[in-house]
Design an enzyme around this catalytic site. Structure first.
Site, short mmCIF file in Angstrom:
data_model
loop_
_atom_site.label_atom_id
_atom_site.label_comp_id
_atom_site.label_asym_id
_atom_site.label_seq_id
_atom_site.Cartn_x
_atom_site.Cartn_y
_atom_site.Cartn_z
N GLU A 216 -83.06 44.78 55.92
CA GLU A 216 -83.40 45.83 54.95
C GLU A 216 -82.10 46.30 54.33
O GLU A 216 -81.02 45.97 54.80
CB GLU A 216 -84.07 47.02 55.66
CG GLU A 216 -83.09 47.65 56.64
CD GLU A 216 -83.54 48.97 57.27
OE1 GLU A 216 -84.73 49.24 57.27
OE2 GLU A 216 -82.64 49.69 57.75
N GLY B 149 -84.43 56.92 60.17
CA GLY B 149 -83.06 56.42 60.10
C GLY B 149 -83.04 54.95 59.72
O GLY B 149 -84.06 54.26 59.74
N CYS B 150 -81.85 54.48 59.37
CA CYS B 150 -81.71 53.12 58.87
C CYS B 150 -81.98 52.09 59.96
O CYS B 150 -82.82 51.20 59.78
CB CYS B 150 -80.35 52.92 58.24
SG CYS B 150 -78.95 53.39 59.27
N TYR B 151 -81.26 52.20 61.08
CA TYR B 151 -81.52 51.24 62.15
C TYR B 151 -82.98 51.32 62.63
O TYR B 151 -83.63 50.28 62.79
CB TYR B 151 -80.58 51.48 63.34
CG TYR B 151 -79.14 51.13 63.08
CD1 TYR B 151 -78.76 49.84 62.73
CD2 TYR B 151 -78.13 52.09 63.21
CE1 TYR B 151 -77.43 49.51 62.51
CE2 TYR B 151 -76.80 51.76 63.00
CZ TYR B 151 -76.45 50.48 62.65
OH TYR B 151 -75.14 50.15 62.44
N PRO B 152 -83.51 52.51 62.89
CA PRO B 152 -84.87 52.59 63.41
C PRO B 152 -85.90 51.85 62.56
O PRO B 152 -86.77 51.15 63.08
CB PRO B 152 -85.13 54.10 63.44
CG PRO B 152 -83.78 54.69 63.70
CD PRO B 152 -82.84 53.83 62.89
#
Lengths: 347, 347, 347, 347
Positions: A317, A156-159
């Protein structure tokens, strides 16, 4: 060079569009099948006017079907589908010998129980969990696992922005695992291509707010990977925020230093000094989303506050890039023995 | 109603402009003097085309001088000047019997030593520190102190959003003072009206980043007020971020619960239930900057994460409003025995 | 493939940065020299953190000097300098046998008199005007001229979006040359990388306004090229506007139809149907800047209003792309006999 | 002062919300009824968190019904409803003796035929067209007509910005009515509070494009009022554009001068020199939306281009303010014999 034949399943959202963009430009990949129920029969370039006139953009969307994807000769399929839905396509595609890179949450967790706790329904294919590789190639040994994987669960994006800087510090025992507090700020594309009025221009513009507290779903995969690194169960405090930007995630994580402050930079350097996509900015250097949008880079700076004894990890990112589509392409490159940076060097 | 005669010293930046806006519209105040070296001789409405045609906007900027301000009959002067510079005007104005509301950092700290530590030069008027009142009217007893104050030190933007929700919890011992971690996100106006290319549209747009870590100057006043509330020295971890918005500050603070989770909401309600400007959103309700821009409101939501045992405090204000100009006007209202909301009810 | 050795002179602004971005990624070009007085001695990747870690980004800025550029082996130099300054570098570089692509206005006009009228000073090198080729490759015969040119004057941002759709209609006599009215809207990067507070985030955000009326400098080159196409002197009404976007120009031009409405689409198709970079959207299809940013595409739609008898031409480009840097690279490709699309296919 | 009892019908969109904001703050008006099918039973402050804690914001939405509005004692009702729907409420409310200010297009046109041509369905209440007053108070004699009107048709957003500067020039015969070309740029709130993905943050941000060409519905009322002023039928070329801003309309109109250039400024001055809300910026001064948002001001600058013989009219307003809600409140002030600026002086 023989081009890898690729399919994108569920290609009409923002992650799907970013995958298409990367694959249309990729020197060693070819799009042979793109699916979207909504746009069946329409060429890519009509749905995404940005792609008009680009080689390959005349390809038409088909209804999603493993048979169609197989008939098109796809060697690998990217799944940009909602969780719960992705699993059924993964099963069907794997049965046909097509490798799968799933961008949903369906195969990110090792535990079907944790999946059910966080996603609210039983896991749709628990028998595949052992086989799936959590596709964060920068983690130790992960690159090798991805190379031979049939099923990659792309993070995932946050992870991605949270796990990457923390892992080396946890592995070396430099911080207290019980003290981790993370704040992330995401651009609006993280909410998907949606008609929800909450994400309309006039609502999202000039709006900054937390959401999804205190138990965001991404915590499940974050804590899984942090626990592996720490060699003990880790739980963190995580607050995501929505900010008025198109894309990009900026993450600030703090944790209590238990080791030597000088060891922080060294641990990051040891882990990522030779990385293609992790860029270490050094001490006192915050990461700016501006520098990483539309790339596969993850920028990491850090600092240490002797007043509170806390380490700060500052990362940035593109939520659609390293946080989703380009990271998935990075896995594809590994799976097909290309250079990791192939097709991912645009800035 | 007899209008209060007001002066604004250093009126050409964003805080100054917001003060002018509020005072031009204020039903019980009148601008009698505005100063700006840069714009001397020019009418307000020429420098700020937004004010064109509004009553009072023909007033001309003068060079800053306590004599001129006194000659204009000002009863109170707002100082929107850089720290270090504000103090000398404060001294001169107070000597002439003009009450002062200082929006700089010069009189926010009780200790000249802490001032020097954080601001890098000796305090310019340590003899006035005892007299100055830290003008956060929502704090206990502060309203009364402001009413009779000759010199009000109006709080900084970040501190207002951080101190206000924390104080009731610290006073009641509901959280561990050593565990406080704060992330704030500010719109670009917080950087001032500046020609610095870093804050140009093309640099600040689509850019999200931390800055000023790990020892932002605002920590000094934050920790001063938190220490008073806690009855012990408090130090916090604070990371400010710049986000692409014009104005607004969103703050997320977490701290380890040491009391009963149910007591959180009650403590906030007890402290601010009857407040004119603090709006309690309740449990699970994040505050959104969108709802408070151009107002004097401070919105506060909260949550509790049983997994980590941490309380979340979620607050939002306008950095130029409750974080600066409108809060200063709120002090003026108190000092001149007006209703606290006079001239501050616009939404 | 042997890489073309390139230099960028004046590489620290937005156009310069976009040139660097394109040349760093270009498969058949190599940066051998980049100049900037301001950043002399610093590597590209330090000045532009976005480029960090990219191959070639360790190159250091040098002070601008024809000798240095020649010593570095440059075969072609891009000049991203202010008008008036560019000419002197062009002279020195041409003398050393280095081909020049000038992105300033210095060589865009055939007439030194018109230059002086619009730019307010005598032309710095009138002897080179005959030699220079106005580098809009889509114009008839222009591509061939560019191939053999020593000195290419790359067009301005507004002109590219205005001239391109008008030329085929003027050539065929389909519109009245005296009736042309153009409105353009530009993103803020058009103002350059500047510390001017007018272009700061807080001033430019939520601000839409005309500027530079009624005689914007770009009119000189616009009218030069339109007059060539019309075979008669053409003067147009042109109003540029600044809108809160990073990049992109949207242009709406209207003119009275003098021919057959059906001939409009046919004339555009005949001129640009096979073009690599002009994308014809068709009747009733407005062009959106969103679809062309960071590309070399120029999108053109059109319409006809029978009520007023006016044709509408609706075009969009990236002011830093087709309006500046990527168009200059397109000229380089032509000059060095590469495919026109080499290095310009990113989307 | 006795407060005017007001109702807002259809209060859940952006125009409705701006009406609520203005009426909640208005010193001489009181909201007695607000309607919204979607939000029936919910208090204003829940639907619009910005209004929380403001006096009057506890009022609950009711289902729209003339009976309910009458029972609440409303003296005037604002209709913020889609065209076609507004008319039926207008009929019912007028029958009950409630004055109506309609912000839809239903009563803006004198001709039911033109209405049908532009809106695609027969006029729902042609018998009321004679009675309705087109509520642009700055037009000659219009203020008086509004004072005694039972039914005011409040003008559209684009029309207000286009008609106002043109009328004095047409009345004096200073420009050629056949030569008028207008470009307008609107913020995204002009599209309404909508779940249409086209107006989501990620689609509308960094997007500039024309739309609605060549025959936007607003042309009907624009041309009606221009024809009255010119004393002859006028048709204009009008191209609206969407730009990434929350609110504001910037309009640039050009027309061929037929009189004396010096007479332009004089004609504007004669018409609007004493106006409360039209601010004349003078020759060479473009209007900026930034200066008028959230106000009832319409800023007008102008220029003359001797090269093409065209006059430029440069205007700016808030599409939700002078282009909708505040202009409607201005009509209310007139109808109830208040000062025109009552409740409209905020900046």
């Amino acid at each position: 060079m023989k081009a890898i034949k690729t399919a994108v399943v569920g290609a009409s959202g923002y992650t799907g569009a970013e995958l298409l963009r990367l694959l249309l430009m990729h020197p060693a990949a070819e799009l042979v099948c793109v699916t979207s129920r909504q746009y069946e029969g329409e060429p890519l370039e009509k749905v995404f006017p940005r792609f008009r006139g680009v080689q390959g953009s005349q390809l038409e969307f088909t209804a999603p079907s493993a048979d169609t994807i197989a008939a098109a000769g796809a060697e690998v399929a990217f799944l940009a589908l909602p969780h719960g839905v992705a699993a059924e396509y993964a099963i069907a595609l794997l049965e046909k010998g097509i490798r799968v890179i799933d961008l949903s949450a369906d195969f990110r967790l090792n535990s079907a129980e944790v999946y059910e706790e966080f996603y609210g329904h039983p896991h749709p294919a628990p028998e595949l969990l052992d086989e799936a590789v959590y596709g964060l190639p920068e983690l130790k040994g992960r690159s090798e696992a991805i190379k031979s994987a049939k099923l990659v669960a792309s993070p995932g994006c946050y992870p991605t922005s949270i796990i990457t800087p923390l892992v080396p510090l946890l592995e070396k025992g430099l911080i207290d695992p019980a003290s981790i507090v993370t704040c992330s700020m995401s651009g609006v594309s993280g909410a998907g291509k949606t008609g929800n009025v909450l994400f309309s221009y006039c609502e999202a513009n000039e709006s900054v707010r937390a959401y999804g507290v205190p138990k965001h779903r991404h915590l499940s995969e974050i804590e899984q990977e942090l626990s592996i690194a720490a060699g003990q169960a880790v739980q963190i405090s995580f607050t995501p925020h929505l900010v008025p930007a198109h894309n990009g995630i900026c993450t600030t994580t703090s944790a209590t230093l238990t080791g030597d402050a000088d060891a922080i930079g060294a641990a990051l350097e040891e882990a990522y000094g030779g990385s293609d996509f992790v860029r270490l900015l050094g001490k006192g250097q915050p990461a700016d989303t501006k520098n990483v949008t539309r790339t596969n880079f993850l920028d990491i700076g850090w600092d240490y506050d002797p007043r509170t004894g806390r380490v700060l990890l500052l990362s940035a990112e593109d939520n659609l890039g390293k946080g989703a589509a380009s990271q998935a392409v990075q896995s594809m490159n590994l799976m097909f023995e290309l250079s990791a940076t192939e097709g991912l060097q645009n800035i």
